[in-house]
Design an enzyme around this catalytic site. Sequence first.
Site, PDB file in Angstrom:
ATOM      1  N   GLU A 195      -1.656  -7.536 -13.327  1.00  0.00           N
ATOM      2  CA  GLU A 195      -2.271  -6.310 -13.849  1.00  0.00           C
ATOM      3  C   GLU A 195      -1.583  -5.827 -15.115  1.00  0.00           C
ATOM      4  OE1 GLU A 195      -2.187  -3.705 -10.413  1.00  0.00           O
ATOM      5  OE2 GLU A 195      -4.004  -4.612  -9.609  1.00  0.00           O
TER       6      GLU A 195
ATOM      7  N   ASP B  73      -6.246  -5.983  -1.588  1.00  0.00           N
ATOM      8  CA  ASP B  73      -5.372  -4.890  -1.988  1.00  0.00           C
ATOM      9  C   ASP B  73      -5.444  -3.731  -1.013  1.00  0.00           C
ATOM     10  OD1 ASP B  73      -3.576  -3.443  -3.432  1.00  0.00           O
ATOM     11  OD2 ASP B  73      -4.958  -2.904  -5.035  1.00  0.00           O
TER      12      ASP B  73
ATOM     13  N   GLU C 268      -3.763   4.818  -0.405  1.00  0.00           N
ATOM     14  CA  GLU C 268      -4.584   4.617  -1.598  1.00  0.00           C
ATOM     15  C   GLU C 268      -6.055   4.400  -1.247  1.00  0.00           C
ATOM     16  OE1 GLU C 268      -3.245   1.424  -4.041  1.00  0.00           O
ATOM     17  OE2 GLU C 268      -4.888   1.620  -5.476  1.00  0.00           O
TER      18      GLU C 268
END
Lengths: 700, 700
Positions: A292, A371, A399
Site C-alpha cells: 500500500e 483484510d 475497522e
Amino acid sequence: MTGDTQRSTAAPHAAWLPDGAFAALGSRRVVVAGDGALTGTVAEEVAAATARFGGAFSRLEVGDAVADAELVLTLSPAETSPAASSPADHGEDTDESFRFTREAGAVVVQARTDAGLLRGLFHVVRLGEAAFDGPDADETHAPATDLRMLDHWDNVDVHPTMGQVERGYSGGSIFYDNGFVRSDLSRVERYARLLAAVGINRVAINNVNVHEHEAHLLTDDLGDVVRIAAVFRRWGIRVHLSVSFASPILLGGLGTSDPLDQDVAHWWVRAAARVWDAIPDFGGFVVKADSEGQPGPFAYGRTHADGANMLAAAVEPYDGLIHWRAFVYNHRQDWRDRSTDRARAAFDHFHPLDGTFSDNVIVQVKYGPLDFQVREPVSPVLAAMPHTRIALELQITQEYTGQQKHAVYLGPQWSQILGFRFWEPTGRDGGSPTVADLATGRGKAAEDPGTGTWRKPAGGFAAVSNVGDDEFWTGHPFAQANLYAYGRLCWDPTLDPATLLDEWVGLTFPGAPDAVRQAVHTVLDRSWETYEQYTAPLGVGFMVRPGHHYGPDVDGYEYTPWGTYHFADRDGIGVDRTVRTGTGYAGQYPSPWRETYESLSTCPDELLLFFHHVPYTHVLHSGTTVIQHIYDTHFEGVERVEAMIAAWSDVSTLVDPRLSERVAERFAEQLHSATEWRDQISAYFLRKSGIPDELGRTIY
Amino acid sequence: MTGDTQRSTAAPHAAWLPDGAFAALGSRRVVVAGDGALTGTVAEEVAAATARFGGAFSRLEVGDAVADAELVLTLSPAETSPAASSPADHGEDTDESFRFTREAGAVVVQARTDAGLLRGLFHVVRLGEAAFDGPDADETHAPATDLRMLDHWDNVDVHPTMGQVERGYSGGSIFYDNGFVRSDLSRVERYARLLAAVGINRVAINNVNVHEHEAHLLTDDLGDVVRIAAVFRRWGIRVHLSVSFASPILLGGLGTSDPLDQDVAHWWVRAAARVWDAIPDFGGFVVKADSEGQPGPFAYGRTHADGANMLAAAVEPYDGLIHWRAFVYNHRQDWRDRSTDRARAAFDHFHPLDGTFSDNVIVQVKYGPLDFQVREPVSPVLAAMPHTRIALELQITQEYTGQQKHAVYLGPQWSQILGFRFWEPTGRDGGSPTVADLATGRGKAAEDPGTGTWRKPAGGFAAVSNVGDDEFWTGHPFAQANLYAYGRLCWDPTLDPATLLDEWVGLTFPGAPDAVRQAVHTVLDRSWETYEQYTAPLGVGFMVRPGHHYGPDVDGYEYTPWGTYHFADRDGIGVDRTVRTGTGYAGQYPSPWRETYESLSTCPDELLLFFHHVPYTHVLHSGTTVIQHIYDTHFEGVERVEAMIAAWSDVSTLVDPRLSERVAERFAEQLHSATEWRDQISAYFLRKSGIPDELGRTIY
C-alpha cells in the site's frame, strides 16, 4: 479517520482494574517476597489493595519464614537471581510461568522470574474470592507463547486523512498529541497496567504506515521512545517500533535502501546499536514493506527475505526481533482483470520464501487473505511456511466490524480462528495442529503435521490495538472486552470466549447483580454473528464506504484498484476462487480444505461467496436460496440489535451512569447503521435480482 | 480538495494578455484623453504597448486638438466629470458603454465614464489589426447588464477536507496562503487586469461556505479586504464578501442571528457602515443560508425574504447588494423516500416569496435544479419570480465537468442556457424572453411575457471562478477559455461560443499559425458534448465518486442523503419527475415545457432520464434504445478524446513548450479517466440489464 468519538477530559475509566477488583486479595494477609523490578510492582499493587480493603501486607526476603499468610507471592528460592529478570541480559530468561497452590485456603504463587510473579498476581486478582475458595490445588500456569504483542497505529503528527490514530475509533493517541510525544505519560502507565493484567508483554508504539515525522522515532526522537519504554518496563512489557524500510534514505541521507547494499546494512547496524544502547530491553522492529505504498525491497529487485534478513542481522546481537508483515499485494489492480486475485497475493509472495528467513524474523500474517473482514477463510499462508516463524495477526480495533460504534465481541471469531485445523487428524492422538499451535509452536505443531518439521520457536500473536485517549479507552465501553479477550487468548488460546466475558464482567463491574452479567452475554455472545448478518453476506466481504470503511456501499470498491470485488450482476454474485474455473486460490490450502472449498457441495455456507460465483437462486446447505438468505439475515440482524438494546436497557441503571449513557448513544448509532445496512443491501439485491422477498417485507 | 495540481513558482502565464496581443495598438499613434483613475489605467496600458511596439502615445485633455492620431481613447467632452467615476459617489454613474468609430482607418473610442473607456480599450485590443482595417464604422457597445460577477470559493485557512480553494483545481488561492491574506498581491493585480479585459466588474473574494476564520473578513480582518479592493479598483472591479448569516453570533457575541431581532439588525447596520467607510465602492454581501449546513433564517422560523431583506436594509444606504443564493434543499434526505425531490426544492422555497424581496436583493439561481451537472434542464426558478431580481449562476470551475483535468469548453453549454426560452413566442415581434433576457432585464424581458411585469433592474450573472495560483491560472491551460468566454457572455450573452474561442486563441497565441486555431476548435468545440457522452447518460446526472466528485461511481450517491439518485434496477433507470406519476417537478415549468417534459413522446433525449424512469429497451427519438445509447455514447466519447489528443499533437510544437507539456499531461489523464468512465458505466449497465452491446465491444 478518528470519527466523532468524544475526546474526554474526564478521568479514564478503570476498565477491568477498578479498585473493587482487588477486594478479595486486599482483605487478606499477603506476603510478597523476592527481588527484581517487577516484584516491586507486585508489592506496590498488594500494598495499595491491602491498605484499601483492610488486609495486611508484608515484604519479605525469599525463603523467610511466613506465618499465617493467606496469600504468598514469592520468587522460587533456588533459581532466583537478579540476572534472570534483568532486561539488559541478552539471552535472558523469558520464563513467565508461575505455580499456584492452595492448601486449606492459603494460597502460594511461586515464580522463577519476577515477570512470572506479576502474571501470578493478576491471576489471583482475576479469580477474586475463588482464588481462596475451593479444594486444595497445585497448578502450573505458563503462556502459550512468549510473543503476545499489540501493534499501535498511532501517528505522532495528525495525519491529514488518517488522523492521530489510523483506524482509531477511540479519540486521540495516549502516546502522541498533535506532533509531540506527550510529556504526561500517566495515561500510558494506566494502560500498561491494564495490559499487564491480561498478559500482553510487547507493544509496538507507532503506525506500520510510517510517515515522515514518525520515521524519526528511530533516530532523533529516540529519547521519547526511551521515556515510553521506561513506563512499560515497570509492567513487564517491551517496546517495539514500526520503521520505514526507506530509513537509510529518509534519515541516513543515503541514495538507496537496497538491502544488499553494504552501506545500507551498516546504517541499520548503527541504528540498532543506538536503539539498544538507549533501551537495553527493546523488542525490535515492525515492518510493512512493499505494501500500500510503503517502501520495500522490491524497488531493488530483492526478495522480502533479503529485506527482512538484513534487518535481522542488525538486531540479532540484542536478541531483537523483526516482525515482517505478509500483507503484500497489488493495490493498483485493474478491476477489469478477473484473473488477478488479491487473496492469493500473500501466499504467492511468501510461500516460495519459506525456510529462507533468519531465526529472528517473524512473518506476521493477517488471519485472512484479505483484510480483517467479519468473515474470511483462515489465511493459507499460516499453513504454508513450516520452516518460518509465523505470527498470527488479529485486529482488535474494529475497522471493518463497526468501528467501536457497534457492539461486536470478537472473542468468538478469534477463538474459531485459533482452533482452526488445516489438516486431517494425524499424529499420536488423532489430532492435528490448530492455528494457535502453529503460532505458538506448541501442541500439535510440536509434532510433524505431515508437511515437514515445524520451525521453533514460533512467532506468537500480534494485533492492532483499539485504545485511544477516550474516557472509556475504546469508544464503546463494551469494546474493552475485545482487548481483554485478546490478551487472555494470547496467554491461552483454548480459553472459552464466553468464560472470558464472565471474567471481564466480574472485574469491570465488581459487585454488580448477576443480571448485568446476563445482559452482557445477551448483548455480546452472538454479536459477531449479528454484525455479519446485517453486513456483507456469505463471506463476500467489503461493501463498505471507501476510505473510512464505515457503513454500507455495495459497489463502493467494485470498480476500484483495491482488489476487493463481489461481481454481482443480475443473475448472481460471488468470486470464483476455485482451481477448476476460478483464480485458483482454493488450491493454496492443504487437503482436505482445498477440496472442501473447491466444491459447491462442501463449501461452508458462510464462505460460499468468497469461493464461488453462484446464482441468486442457489440453494444453501441451510435450505434457503442465496437471495432469500440475504433478505432473511439482514432483517434478523436488525431485530437482534433491537433485542440487544432491550436486554441492556433492563440493567443500564445498575452500572455507572456515564458508561450507560455512552452505551446508549452507541446503541442508537448501531441500530441506525444496521438499519441502513439492511435497507441498502436489500434494495441493492432486489433491484439487481428482481426476486422479491418471500415474506413480503418492505424493501426500498 | 485541491487535488494534485502543481503549485508552480514560475511566472504566471500571460493568458489572453501576452505582450503580443497589443501589437496592433502598440505600433500606432495613440492619444488618451480624460480624467479619472481608470483613464489612468488606460493610459498606462497604452504607454506600455506603444513603447514596446514602436508606436506613439500622447496624453491630452479632453477636447484638445488631436493631430494625425490613429487611435483616440477619450472621455466624452460634455458629460465628463470627476464625480462620474468616483467610486465614493452613491447613486453613481455605472455606465460602461463606449462608442467606437472608424473613419479612414483612424479609430476613436469615446466613453461617458472612465470605466467605459477601459472597456473600449480592451475592445480595441481584442480586435487587433481588425480594429483599424475595414470600412468606416460607428458602433455603440454597452454591456447587457451591470452585474457581471465572479464568485471565489477561496478559504483563508486551508480547510481540512476542502483545501485552500473549495472545488479548486488550480493550486492554491491567489488571495490567501495558509491562514493569511497574501502580502504580495501582484498576482491579484494580474488577475484583475485579465478580468477587466473580458469585462468582469465584480468579484466576491471568499467561499460561500464561510468558515470561522473567513467570517472575520467582515470585521477584524477588514483591512485585508481594503488592500484587495484597492487592487481591483484600478481595473474597474468592485469587491464583494461572502458572509455568514450567523455573524452576529460568531463575531458580535449576540445570542441569536434572528433577522427580526432588532439587535441583530443593528449589528448588521453597524457592520455595513464600517465596511463602506473603509471601502466606499464595496459591492455587497453574498449569502448561502440554510444550505448544506450553513446557518440561515429557518432556525428562527423566518423566511429567506426576512433574512435577505434585513441585510438589504443594512447595505441600502451605500447602494450595496445582497446576493442571496437559491441553492436551498434538504441535504439529509432519506434515500428511501421517493416522494421528496431535491430538484423541486429551490422553486418550492422561493417561488412563494416572489415579490417580497427588497430592491437591492438579488436571488442567485444555479442554472439547473440540482448542482452544475453536465446536463440539467434550466432551473424553473428563473421563470418563476417575475417580481424578483434574479441572477443566473454558472460554474466556471469544472467541479462536475472534469476538474480542469479534462478539456471541456463550457461556452456552448452556457450559450444554450442563456438562449433558452421558457415561453412560446409572444409579444410584438414573435419572440419571448430568453434566460439572458430574464437575468439582464433587457430584450424580451423588458416586455410583458404574459406572466406579469418583470422586475427591473434584473440580477445579472454570477459564476464560480476556476482560477488559482497555478502557473496557467486554471490547471488545464484550455480552461482559461472558459473564464474568457464567461466574461464575454456576461457582456453580450448572444455572442457565439465558437467565435469567442477564436478571440481567445487570437489573443492567447498571437502570431501562431492558423493550424493552432483549428486544432483548438477540434479539441474544444464539441468537448462539452464529449464529456457528456462518457459520463452519466441522458441527463440522469452524478454517478461520480462522493466527496471529491471526480471519476465514476455509478451508485456512489444512490443510497446517500444527498437527494441525487438514478434508481437503476435490472429493468430500467431514471427519475420520474412527471406530474402524473412522479414527483411533480415537471409542473414547475410554464407551458409549453411542463407538457414537453411531462410526456415521454416529447421529452428531449438528452433529458430523458432526468424526467422519466424507463426500461433499458425504451427507444429514443434518435432511434436507438437507452441501453444501446449508453454503450454507443461511452465508446464514442473515448474515441473522441483520442481524436482530440491526435489533433492537438499535430500542433503542440507550435506553442510554448511548457504549455504543451501541461496539456499533454492533462490529456493523458483525460483519456485514462474517460476510459474508466466508459468501462465502469458499461460494465455496470451490462451487469444490471443483461443486454449485450449490439456491436459486441468489450465490456467487463
